[in-house]
Write a protein that holds these residues in place. Structure first.
Motif, PDB file in Angstrom:
ATOM      1  N   PRO A 102     -49.715  36.191  48.533  1.00 39.41           N
ATOM      2  CA  PRO A 102     -51.065  35.620  48.673  1.00 39.41           C
ATOM      3  C   PRO A 102     -51.146  34.140  48.309  1.00 39.41           C
ATOM      4  O   PRO A 102     -51.954  33.410  48.886  1.00 39.41           O
ATOM      5  N   ASP A 103     -50.327  33.678  47.380  1.00 41.10           N
ATOM      6  CA  ASP A 103     -50.403  32.276  46.955  1.00 41.10           C
ATOM      7  C   ASP A 103     -49.981  31.333  48.075  1.00 41.10           C
ATOM      8  O   ASP A 103     -50.675  30.356  48.380  1.00 41.10           O
ATOM      9  N   ILE A 104     -48.850  31.623  48.705  1.00 36.19           N
ATOM     10  CA  ILE A 104     -48.385  30.778  49.816  1.00 36.19           C
ATOM     11  C   ILE A 104     -49.308  30.947  51.017  1.00 36.19           C
ATOM     12  O   ILE A 104     -49.637  29.973  51.697  1.00 36.19           O
ATOM     13  N   ALA A 105     -49.745  32.166  51.291  1.00 34.21           N
ATOM     14  CA  ALA A 105     -50.609  32.408  52.451  1.00 34.21           C
ATOM     15  C   ALA A 105     -51.944  31.695  52.326  1.00 34.21           C
ATOM     16  O   ALA A 105     -52.556  31.332  53.330  1.00 34.21           O
ATOM     17  N   GLU A 106     -52.391  31.478  51.100  1.00 34.10           N
ATOM     18  CA  GLU A 106     -53.650  30.767  50.891  1.00 34.10           C
ATOM     19  C   GLU A 106     -53.529  29.283  51.248  1.00 34.10           C
ATOM     20  O   GLU A 106     -54.506  28.666  51.657  1.00 34.10           O
ATOM     21  N   HIS A 107     -52.333  28.720  51.110  1.00 29.33           N
ATOM     22  CA  HIS A 107     -52.146  27.287  51.312  1.00 29.33           C
ATOM     23  C   HIS A 107     -51.333  26.930  52.555  1.00 29.33           C
ATOM     24  O   HIS A 107     -51.143  25.754  52.837  1.00 29.33           O
ATOM     25  N   ALA A 108     -50.826  27.922  53.271  1.00 25.00           N
ATOM     26  CA  ALA A 108     -50.036  27.646  54.478  1.00 25.00           C
ATOM     27  C   ALA A 108     -50.345  28.697  55.540  1.00 25.00           C
ATOM     28  O   ALA A 108     -50.481  29.882  55.230  1.00 25.00           O
ATOM     29  N   GLU A 121     -48.457  25.163  59.123  1.00 21.77           N
ATOM     30  CA  GLU A 121     -49.314  24.045  58.737  1.00 21.77           C
ATOM     31  C   GLU A 121     -49.811  24.290  57.319  1.00 21.77           C
ATOM     32  O   GLU A 121     -50.437  25.308  57.034  1.00 21.77           O
ATOM     33  N   ALA A 122     -49.535  23.332  56.431  1.00 25.31           N
ATOM     34  CA  ALA A 122     -49.961  23.427  55.044  1.00 25.31           C
ATOM     35  C   ALA A 122     -51.305  22.728  54.872  1.00 25.31           C
ATOM     36  O   ALA A 122     -51.683  21.866  55.666  1.00 25.31           O
ATOM     37  N   VAL A 123     -52.021  23.075  53.808  1.00 26.34           N
ATOM     38  CA  VAL A 123     -53.339  22.490  53.588  1.00 26.34           C
ATOM     39  C   VAL A 123     -53.268  21.077  53.016  1.00 26.34           C
ATOM     40  O   VAL A 123     -54.223  20.315  53.121  1.00 26.34           O
ATOM     41  N   SER A 124     -52.131  20.706  52.428  1.00 25.21           N
ATOM     42  CA  SER A 124     -51.970  19.357  51.880  1.00 25.21           C
ATOM     43  C   SER A 124     -50.511  18.941  52.006  1.00 25.21           C
ATOM     44  O   SER A 124     -49.622  19.772  52.231  1.00 25.21           O
ATOM     45  N   THR A 125     -50.276  17.665  51.849  1.00 32.05           N
ATOM     46  CA  THR A 125     -48.891  17.183  51.907  1.00 32.05           C
ATOM     47  C   THR A 125     -48.085  17.692  50.720  1.00 32.05           C
ATOM     48  O   THR A 125     -46.882  17.905  50.837  1.00 32.05           O
ATOM     49  N   ALA A 126     -48.743  17.910  49.587  1.00 28.15           N
ATOM     50  CA  ALA A 126     -48.042  18.458  48.419  1.00 28.15           C
ATOM     51  C   ALA A 126     -47.550  19.877  48.707  1.00 28.15           C
ATOM     52  O   ALA A 126     -46.409  20.233  48.363  1.00 28.15           O
ATOM     53  N   TRP A 127     -48.377  20.697  49.334  1.00 27.48           N
ATOM     54  CA  TRP A 127     -47.952  22.048  49.688  1.00 27.48           C
ATOM     55  C   TRP A 127     -46.885  22.028  50.782  1.00 27.48           C
ATOM     56  O   TRP A 127     -45.989  22.876  50.786  1.00 27.48           O
ATOM     57  N   ALA A 128     -46.963  21.085  51.686  1.00 29.16           N
ATOM     58  CA  ALA A 128     -45.926  20.979  52.718  1.00 29.16           C
ATOM     59  C   ALA A 128     -44.585  20.667  52.066  1.00 29.16           C
ATOM     60  O   ALA A 128     -43.550  21.252  52.425  1.00 29.16           O
ATOM     61  N   THR A 129     -44.586  19.747  51.096  1.00 30.38           N
ATOM     62  CA  THR A 129     -43.342  19.415  50.387  1.00 30.38           C
ATOM     63  C   THR A 129     -42.829  20.620  49.611  1.00 30.38           C
ATOM     64  O   THR A 129     -41.628  20.914  49.621  1.00 30.38           O
ATOM     65  N   GLN A 130     -43.724  21.329  48.928  1.00 30.51           N
ATOM     66  CA  GLN A 130     -43.322  22.508  48.160  1.00 30.51           C
ATOM     67  C   GLN A 130     -42.720  23.576  49.072  1.00 30.51           C
ATOM     68  O   GLN A 130     -41.713  24.200  48.730  1.00 30.51           O
ATOM     69  N   LEU A 131     -43.312  23.779  50.240  1.00 33.40           N
ATOM     70  CA  LEU A 131     -42.775  24.769  51.181  1.00 33.40           C
ATOM     71  C   LEU A 131     -41.419  24.347  51.726  1.00 33.40           C
ATOM     72  O   LEU A 131     -40.566  25.192  52.003  1.00 33.40           O
ATOM     73  N   PRO A 159     -51.394  18.477  56.724  1.00 26.77           N
ATOM     74  CA  PRO A 159     -52.640  18.474  57.498  1.00 26.77           C
ATOM     75  C   PRO A 159     -52.645  17.328  58.504  1.00 26.77           C
ATOM     76  O   PRO A 159     -51.972  16.313  58.331  1.00 26.77           O
ATOM     77  N   ALA A 160     -53.412  17.478  59.546  1.00 31.15           N
ATOM     78  CA  ALA A 160     -53.517  16.433  60.567  1.00 31.15           C
ATOM     79  C   ALA A 160     -54.240  15.225  59.963  1.00 31.15           C
ATOM     80  O   ALA A 160     -55.248  15.366  59.276  1.00 31.15           O
ATOM     81  N   VAL A 161     -53.706  14.039  60.194  1.00 28.75           N
ATOM     82  CA  VAL A 161     -54.312  12.810  59.667  1.00 28.75           C
ATOM     83  C   VAL A 161     -55.155  12.160  60.744  1.00 28.75           C
ATOM     84  O   VAL A 161     -54.926  12.352  61.941  1.00 28.75           O
ATOM     85  N   ALA A 162     -56.105  11.375  60.312  1.00 25.53           N
ATOM     86  CA  ALA A 162     -56.986  10.688  61.246  1.00 25.53           C
ATOM     87  C   ALA A 162     -56.235   9.590  61.974  1.00 25.53           C
ATOM     88  O   ALA A 162     -55.361   8.927  61.415  1.00 25.53           O
ATOM     89  N   ASP A 163     -56.566   9.353  63.216  1.00 26.62           N
ATOM     90  CA  ASP A 163     -55.968   8.284  64.005  1.00 26.62           C
ATOM     91  C   ASP A 163     -56.885   7.068  63.927  1.00 26.62           C
ATOM     92  O   ASP A 163     -58.072   7.149  64.246  1.00 26.62           O
ATOM     93  N   TRP A 164     -56.304   5.950  63.499  1.00 30.19           N
ATOM     94  CA  TRP A 164     -57.108   4.758  63.293  1.00 30.19           C
ATOM     95  C   TRP A 164     -57.257   3.935  64.563  1.00 30.19           C
ATOM     96  O   TRP A 164     -57.964   2.936  64.574  1.00 30.19           O
ATOM     97  N   ARG A 165     -56.618   4.302  65.607  1.00 33.58           N
ATOM     98  CA  ARG A 165     -56.713   3.529  66.844  1.00 33.58           C
ATOM     99  C   ARG A 165     -58.075   3.758  67.491  1.00 33.58           C
ATOM    100  O   ARG A 165     -58.459   4.884  67.774  1.00 33.58           O
ATOM    101  N   LYS A 166     -58.754   2.683  67.737  1.00 31.16           N
ATOM    102  CA  LYS A 166     -60.051   2.772  68.402  1.00 31.16           C
ATOM    103  C   LYS A 166     -60.019   1.844  69.603  1.00 31.16           C
ATOM    104  O   LYS A 166     -59.654   0.685  69.492  1.00 31.16           O
ATOM    105  N   GLY A 167     -60.361   2.301  70.727  1.00 29.91           N
ATOM    106  CA  GLY A 167     -60.418   1.471  71.921  1.00 29.91           C
ATOM    107  C   GLY A 167     -59.072   1.329  72.594  1.00 29.91           C
ATOM    108  O   GLY A 167     -58.062   1.912  72.214  1.00 29.91           O
ATOM    109  N   LYS A 168     -59.057   0.465  73.656  1.00 35.61           N
ATOM    110  CA  LYS A 168     -57.844   0.301  74.459  1.00 35.61           C
ATOM    111  C   LYS A 168     -56.847  -0.654  73.830  1.00 35.61           C
ATOM    112  O   LYS A 168     -55.651  -0.558  74.034  1.00 35.61           O
ATOM    113  N   ARG A 169     -57.330  -1.654  73.094  1.00 31.92           N
ATOM    114  CA  ARG A 169     -56.434  -2.680  72.539  1.00 31.92           C
ATOM    115  C   ARG A 169     -56.225  -2.435  71.048  1.00 31.92           C
ATOM    116  O   ARG A 169     -57.169  -2.168  70.318  1.00 31.92           O
TER     117      ARG A 169
END
Length: 181
Positions: A102-108, A121-131, A159-169
């Motif tokens: 249950p502990d791993i299943a809660e976070h991954a 997919e882990a809920v945080s980068t810390a859990w991704a590293t731990q896994l 987790p998926a990070v936000a993309d900072w690219r806005k617009g064409k350029r």
């Protein structure tokens, strides 16, 4: 007691025996004429599919004609049709909490299984590293639960990070940073 034509308690068994004797006499007469031989009834099932024992009766040992559990029949069909791999892969995703705990299943969360590679997919980068550190233990638990070779590699994502690219350029680089300090 005197016997009458209506029948009494003493005539019942003798009358039954008389009927059996008459029926036996009729069968013997037919067989003597040659037209009374029974015609063997052939089964529509093939003989190779189900071998019959001598006499056609079941023995105390397990037999193919005995009632089968539904789960074992489903497993036989899956093996015959080559569905064992996809079913095992589905059970990894379906029983994820039971397999890893249950502990791993809660976070991954398992996302997909393709060609033996399980994406998680882990809920945080810390859990991704731990896994990633626990990868061999997770693979061992999966192999013990559903069998070896179903999952060969884990691909663990944060987790998926936000993309900072806005617009064409846009400008190559790391994106917006804070300008303080």
């Amino acid at each position: 007691m005197a016997s009458d034509s209506t029948g009494s308690d003493h005539e019942g068994p003798s009358r039954g025996m008389d009927m059996v004797g008459k029926a036996l006499a009729r069968v013997r007469a037919r067989s003597a004429q040659g037209g009374g031989a029974p015609v063997p009834v052939r089964s529509t099932r093939s003989r190779s599919a189900r071998p019959m024992r001598r006499g056609g009766w079941s023995s105390p040992r397990p037999d193919s004609r005995d009632p089968q559990a539904l789960g074992s029949l489903a497993n036989q069909i899956a093996k015959q049709r080559g569905w064992s791999g996809p079913i095992s892969g589905g059970s990894v995703i379906g029983h994820w909490a039971r397999i890893v705990g249950p502990d791993i299943a809660e976070h991954a969360t398992p996302v997909r299984l393709e060609n033996g590679v399980l994406s998680i997919e882990a809920v945080s980068t810390a859990w991704a590293t731990q896994l990633r550190y626990m990868q061999s233990q997770v693979l061992a638990r999966i192999a013990a639960s559903v069998g070896h070779g179903v999952v060969t590699t884990l691909r663990i994502h944060g987790p998926a990070v936000a993309d900072w690219r806005k617009g064409k350029r846009h400008v190559q680089g790391r994106g917006p940073r804070d300008t303080f300090g």
